[in-house]
Design an enzyme around this catalytic site. Structure first.
Site, PDB file in Angstrom:
ATOM      1  N   LYS A  90     -10.414   6.736  -1.399  1.00  0.00           N
ATOM      2  CA  LYS A  90      -8.716   6.689  -1.834  1.00  0.00           C
ATOM      3  C   LYS A  90      -8.747   7.215  -2.891  1.00  0.00           C
ATOM      4  O   LYS A  90      -7.651   7.594  -3.140  1.00  0.00           O
ATOM      5  CB  LYS A  90      -8.382   5.408  -1.679  1.00  0.00           C
ATOM      6  CG  LYS A  90      -8.079   4.535  -0.672  1.00  0.00           C
ATOM      7  CD  LYS A  90      -6.986   3.325  -0.592  1.00  0.00           C
ATOM      8  CE  LYS A  90      -7.825   2.626  -1.718  1.00  0.00           C
ATOM      9  NZ  LYS A  90      -8.933   1.577  -1.191  1.00  0.00           N
ATOM     10  N   ARG A 122      -2.305  -5.017  -2.245  1.00  0.00           N
ATOM     11  CA  ARG A 122      -4.051  -5.472  -1.587  1.00  0.00           C
ATOM     12  C   ARG A 122      -3.416  -6.718  -1.063  1.00  0.00           C
ATOM     13  O   ARG A 122      -4.691  -6.913  -0.577  1.00  0.00           O
ATOM     14  CB  ARG A 122      -4.876  -5.659  -2.483  1.00  0.00           C
ATOM     15  CG  ARG A 122      -5.654  -4.592  -4.026  1.00  0.00           C
ATOM     16  CD  ARG A 122      -6.579  -4.351  -2.990  1.00  0.00           C
ATOM     17  NE  ARG A 122      -7.722  -3.889  -3.373  1.00  0.00           N
ATOM     18  CZ  ARG A 122      -8.312  -2.519  -3.961  1.00  0.00           C
ATOM     19  NH1 ARG A 122      -7.248  -2.040  -4.468  1.00  0.00           N
ATOM     20  NH2 ARG A 122      -9.720  -2.833  -4.699  1.00  0.00           N
TER      21      ARG A 122
END
Ligand code: AMP
Length: 212
Positions: free
Chosen positions: A15, A88
């Site tokens: 990422k 998240r």
């Protein structure tokens, strides 16, 4: 329309590396909660002091701390942006909906065994956060950042036991977000395995083909 992108994927899925490249290519502002939190820890700010224990243990930092950070970064921001490491969990995703109109979620898909190898051999620059890999992306001079000459280090949360815990947390809390964005019709799944350049081309192609 400005791209307002969420980048999803397990720790070690690439990422951070891909986020930087994509932002350069598309002219987006990069907001990485992991980088911001590490900087806060390094500078011993009140946020850093509160976050450190959670990060070292591979746990998520409490929502109110991270949400404060995101609100601050997004307020007054002009143009497109890419969020790396946020949201998240579902609570963060719902909060994000109240302050931004996310129009694309990219999910980098990588096999778990490959992830552990990538993270354990990962080294980061103390100064500019550039990320390297001992074999796949070594520096020209050992332990010295190619970009800024800073010293490389291994993140305290990149040891194998902490990596396993981060993966557990990822599967329990973050993975359900793929469904959240899929249900909204804005999820792009990309195979995150292979060379960095190869994965980047895949992401770029998927983004360009994406119809809002
Ligand atoms: P990362 O660099 O994205 O792997 O993040 C490193 C660590 O920072 C994570 O393991 C968490 O402890 C913390 N962190 C980063 N982003 C978040 C977030 N959105 N919510 C809670 N904790 C976070």
């Amino acid at each position: 329309m400005d791209a307002k992108i969420v980048l999803l994927g397990a720790p070690g899925s690439g990422k951070g590396t891909q986020a930087k490249r994509l932002c350069q290519e598309l002219g987006l502002t990069l907001i990485s909660t992991g980088d911001l939190l590490r900087e806060a820890v390094r500078n011993n700010t009140p946020l850093g002091v509160k976050a450190k224990g959670y990060m070292d243990a591979g746990k998520l930092v409490p929502d109110e701390l991270v949400i404060g950070l995101i609100k601050e970064k997004l307020s007054g921001l002009k143009g497109g942006f890419l969020l790396d490491g946020f949201p998240r969990n579902l609570e963060q995703a719902k909060m994000l909906d109240t302050i931004a109109n996310i129009n694309m979620a990219i999910n980098l898909d990588v096999d778990e065994q490959i992830i552990v190898d990538r993270i354990v051999k990962r080294r980061s620059c103390k100064q500019c956060n550039e990320v390297y890999h001992l074999e796949a992306k070594p520096t020209k001079v050992a332990d010295v950042c190619d970009k800024c000459g800073g010293e490389l280090y291994q993140r305290t949360d990149d040891s194998e036991p902490v990596v396993r815990e981060r993966l557990r947390v990822y599967k329990e809390r973050t993975l359900p977000l793929t469904k959240f964005y899929q249900d909204r019709g804005i999820l792009i799944n990309v195979d995150g395995q292979g060379e960095i350049d190869e994965v980047f081309e895949r992401i770029l192609k998927a983004v360009k083909e994406f119809k809002h």
